[in-house]
Design a protein around this motif. Structure first.
Motif, mmCIF file in Angstrom:
data_model
loop_
_atom_site.group_PDB
_atom_site.id
_atom_site.type_symbol
_atom_site.label_atom_id
_atom_site.label_comp_id
_atom_site.label_asym_id
_atom_site.label_seq_id
_atom_site.Cartn_x
_atom_site.Cartn_y
_atom_site.Cartn_z
ATOM 1 N N ALA A 356 0.764 -1.245 -0.062
ATOM 2 C CA ALA A 356 -0.185 -0.007 0.056
ATOM 3 C C ALA A 356 0.736 1.436 -0.076
ATOM 4 O O ALA A 356 0.441 2.583 0.320
ATOM 5 C CB ALA A 356 -1.051 -0.010 1.186
ATOM 6 N N PHE A 357 2.102 1.266 -0.620
ATOM 7 C CA PHE A 357 2.929 2.021 -0.548
ATOM 8 C C PHE A 357 2.517 3.383 -1.363
ATOM 9 O O PHE A 357 3.026 4.688 -1.028
ATOM 10 C CB PHE A 357 4.209 1.883 -0.943
ATOM 11 C CG PHE A 357 4.718 1.699 -2.471
ATOM 12 C CD1 PHE A 357 5.058 2.650 -3.430
ATOM 13 C CD2 PHE A 357 4.135 0.421 -2.913
ATOM 14 C CE1 PHE A 357 5.253 2.435 -4.521
ATOM 15 C CE2 PHE A 357 4.354 0.132 -4.316
ATOM 16 C CZ PHE A 357 4.938 1.288 -5.166
ATOM 17 N N LEU A 358 1.586 3.311 -2.199
ATOM 18 C CA LEU A 358 1.211 4.393 -3.019
ATOM 19 C C LEU A 358 -0.069 5.147 -2.499
ATOM 20 O O LEU A 358 -0.758 5.929 -3.074
ATOM 21 C CB LEU A 358 0.902 3.882 -4.567
ATOM 22 C CG LEU A 358 1.726 3.378 -5.382
ATOM 23 C CD1 LEU A 358 1.400 2.989 -6.654
ATOM 24 C CD2 LEU A 358 2.739 4.655 -5.799
ATOM 25 N N GLN A 359 -0.281 4.932 -1.282
ATOM 26 C CA GLN A 359 -1.459 5.361 -0.751
ATOM 27 C C GLN A 359 -1.264 7.096 -0.711
ATOM 28 O O GLN A 359 -2.462 7.652 -1.077
ATOM 29 C CB GLN A 359 -1.745 5.073 0.992
ATOM 30 C CG GLN A 359 -2.881 5.652 1.571
ATOM 31 C CD GLN A 359 -3.079 5.150 2.879
ATOM 32 O OE1 GLN A 359 -2.216 4.130 3.271
ATOM 33 N NE2 GLN A 359 -3.750 5.800 3.803
ATOM 34 N N PRO A 360 -0.197 7.542 -0.527
ATOM 35 C CA PRO A 360 -0.234 9.022 -0.329
ATOM 36 C C PRO A 360 -0.591 9.675 -1.845
ATOM 37 O O PRO A 360 -0.947 10.735 -1.950
ATOM 38 C CB PRO A 360 1.204 9.234 0.012
ATOM 39 C CG PRO A 360 1.734 8.279 0.672
ATOM 40 C CD PRO A 360 0.968 7.112 0.110
ATOM 41 N N LEU A 361 -0.260 8.891 -2.793
ATOM 42 C CA LEU A 361 -0.655 9.475 -4.208
ATOM 43 C C LEU A 361 -2.035 8.905 -4.735
ATOM 44 O O LEU A 361 -2.723 9.549 -5.517
ATOM 45 C CB LEU A 361 0.204 8.680 -5.402
ATOM 46 C CG LEU A 361 1.928 9.235 -4.950
ATOM 47 C CD1 LEU A 361 2.614 8.560 -6.109
ATOM 48 C CD2 LEU A 361 1.752 10.776 -5.322
ATOM 49 N N ILE A 362 -2.617 8.089 -4.267
ATOM 50 C CA ILE A 362 -4.112 7.799 -4.225
ATOM 51 C C ILE A 362 -5.081 8.436 -3.682
ATOM 52 O O ILE A 362 -6.051 9.021 -4.146
ATOM 53 C CB ILE A 362 -4.379 6.030 -3.943
ATOM 54 C CG1 ILE A 362 -3.378 5.138 -4.740
ATOM 55 C CG2 ILE A 362 -5.588 5.675 -4.529
ATOM 56 C CD1 ILE A 362 -3.465 5.201 -6.561
ATOM 57 N N LEU A 363 -4.866 8.729 -2.410
ATOM 58 C CA LEU A 363 -5.523 9.299 -1.643
ATOM 59 C C LEU A 363 -5.195 10.812 -1.418
ATOM 60 O O LEU A 363 -4.647 11.007 -0.628
ATOM 61 C CB LEU A 363 -5.519 8.704 -0.025
ATOM 62 C CG LEU A 363 -6.279 7.305 -0.082
ATOM 63 C CD1 LEU A 363 -6.329 6.680 1.593
ATOM 64 C CD2 LEU A 363 -7.646 7.208 -0.730
ATOM 65 N N MET A 364 -5.610 11.698 -2.424
ATOM 66 C CA MET A 364 -5.290 13.128 -2.531
ATOM 67 C C MET A 364 -6.608 13.850 -2.624
ATOM 68 O O MET A 364 -6.726 14.211 -3.980
ATOM 69 C CB MET A 364 -4.225 13.252 -3.561
ATOM 70 C CG MET A 364 -3.495 14.504 -3.420
ATOM 71 S SD MET A 364 -2.000 14.415 -4.417
ATOM 72 C CE MET A 364 -0.990 13.189 -3.819
#
Length: 489
Positions: A356-364
């Protein structure tokens, strides 16, 4: 709390960006520039002494700088083809695209700018799906809408099952004969919140309690920044040959269309087996809606099923798919009602991270952006050839460094370890895929675009990804990042 609840979930590890050094960490182009610079300087010094060296300096100095200096992570010599191509396009007035609205008549073109203008829109006779034909590359592309499960809301074992399912999906896709590229597009679409407000007015219960007031405020706030996420899977097949070298049955485009429609059933089943809820393959009207709203976010949203109501509706959307106005600059793009900027994910996390490392880019929230990950399957023979070449280059660079007494380079050693790990995975029966990540961000004004880019770069830093803006390639990059057409750079 159970042990499963405390589990951080499955972890992944990415390889480093391959530099492929030729000599002392320099690429072939850098080595050529530095070598030519030294040759000119030594020749001038040998022929005319100090005066000859001074005469050669105006030429040898820029060559050395082009080979040794770097900007935005790339040597100056690597910028020369990009800057030259940009200058030629600008001189030929290819950085502007203007067209006038035309009557809604059935057409087979998406009316896209740039090199995507050659794309033709076909309709599958059996499925009614939109098939994008690229006559230059000889490919046919179909797009499947997906509904992924709530990955972030599941526990560790469930996340591991989803990751394994995604791996099986990639293995199935990469094993299909003739498949050339896979694209996963996830985009956030901001919409007016009038539907949410209308639903609350019809169904909300106003009892005067503090909970009702809080819920009313939450609905009002959510209605101001209503956002939904869309996920698409685009698969591109070669219309001319299978990967094994055999011709597609029928040889002509009609035979390729029949073959692709047969493959689409298998791919939809593979997506369902990976716990992804496959929707329908996008028909021409739905694909045109996705393309149009990417270039013109101010366009009112059109429901996919409503757009498929009649053939005339699909045809009219096919005509209106492309932008009516597009102006490209060195570092951004403007089309219709929005400004855009495109980034390339140059480096994935070097340390081991959770899935889930892409969470900061997905939840924006509040940022309209599109995240694209493309994968190109490599034949085993070609992958082994690339691995052998990389091993020889790293071994030669290490030996040269040791001969000159240079210190050990951990970055080069890490790249060599990644090559060995890639060879082991290939020998273990895994498919070799070439990955690339692109991010496109859009905003109504330049000021809002600057703010959105800042938030995007901050999110990339939190995700341990290295973003680099695609200077001089914004139009081509946007078509690859924001449109589900399985395009490459």
């Amino acid at each position: 709390m159970t042990e499963h609840a405390l589990s951080p979930g499955p972890t992944v590890r990415f390889g480093r960006l391959e530099q492929r050094p030729l000599l002392l960490g320099l690429s072939g182009a850098q080595t050529a520039c530095v070598g030519l610079s030294l040759t000119l300087a030594v020749a001038g010094l040998y022929l005319a002494g100090g005066a000859g060296f001074a005469a050669a300096l105006p030429l040898s100095g820029p060559l050395a700088a082009a080979g040794l200096l770097r900007r935005d992570g790339r040597p100056f010599v690597a910028w020369l083809p990009v800057a030259g191509h940009w200058a030629l396009r600008r001189a030929a007035s290819q950085t502007r695209y203007l067209t006038r609205p035309r009557p809604s008549t059935p057409v087979s073109a998406l009316a896209l700018p740039g090199d995507a203008a050659r794309l033709r829109l076909l309709t599958g006779p059996a499925t009614g799906a939109a098939l994008v034909h690229d006559p230059h590359a000889g490919t046919l592309t179909a797009v499947l809408q997906l509904t992924p499960p709530p990955f972030l809301l599941t526990d560790g074992p469930a996340q591991q099952r989803l990751v394994d399912g995604y791996g099986r999906l990639l293995a199935t896709l990469s094993g299909r004969p003739g498949l050339t590229r896979i694209q996963v597009l996830e985009r956030a679409v901001t919409e007016p919140g009038h539907e949410l407000r209308a639903w609350w007015q019809r169904n909300g219960v106003e009892i005067g309690s503090w909970a009702a007031r809080i819920l009313t405020d939450l609905v009002a706030d959510a209605a101001e920044t209503c956002e939904r996420h869309e996920t698409y899977l685009a698969v591109s097949f070669d219309t001319r040959h299978h990967r094994a070298g055999r011709r597609i049955v029928g040889g002509a485009l009609a035979g390729a269309v029949d073959t692709l429609e047969n493959e689409m059933r298998t791919l939809a089943g593979a997506a369902a087996a990976a716990d992804l809820t496959p929707g329908s393959w996008l028909h021409p009207g739905a694909l045109a809606r996705v393309v149009r709203t990417a270039y013109d976010p101010g366009q009112l949203p059109v429901d996919n099923t409503a757009a498929a109501a009649t053939t005339a509706t699909a045809a009219s959307w096919g005509l209106a798919a492309g932008p009516t106005c597009l102006v490209e600059t060195w570092d951004r793009l403007r089309s219709d009602s929005a400004h855009h900027a495109v980034y390339w994910i140059a480096e994935w996390p070097r340390a081991e991270v959770t899935a889930a490392f892409l969470q900061p880019l997905i939840l924006m929230p509040g940022v309209r952006r599109a995240l694209t990950i493309t994968a190109e399957p490599l034949p085993v023979t070609r992958a082994l050839r690339d691995i052998r070449r990389a091993k020889v280059e790293h071994a030669a660079d290490t030996a040269q460094r040791a001969r000159l007494g240079q210190v050990h380079d951990e970055a080069a050693a890490g790249e060599a370890d990644d090559v060995i790990r890639r060879e082991r995975e290939l020998a273990g029966g895994h498919s070799d895929l070439r990955f690339a990540g692109l991010l496109a961000v859009s905003a109504p004004t330049e000021h809002e675009l600057t703010d959105a880019c800042g938030r995007l770069e901050q999110g990339a830093a939190q995700a341990q990804c290295d973003l680099r803006r695609l200077y001089g390639q914004q139009a081509q990059g946007f078509a690859a990042a924001a449109l589900p057409l399985a395009r490459g750079l």
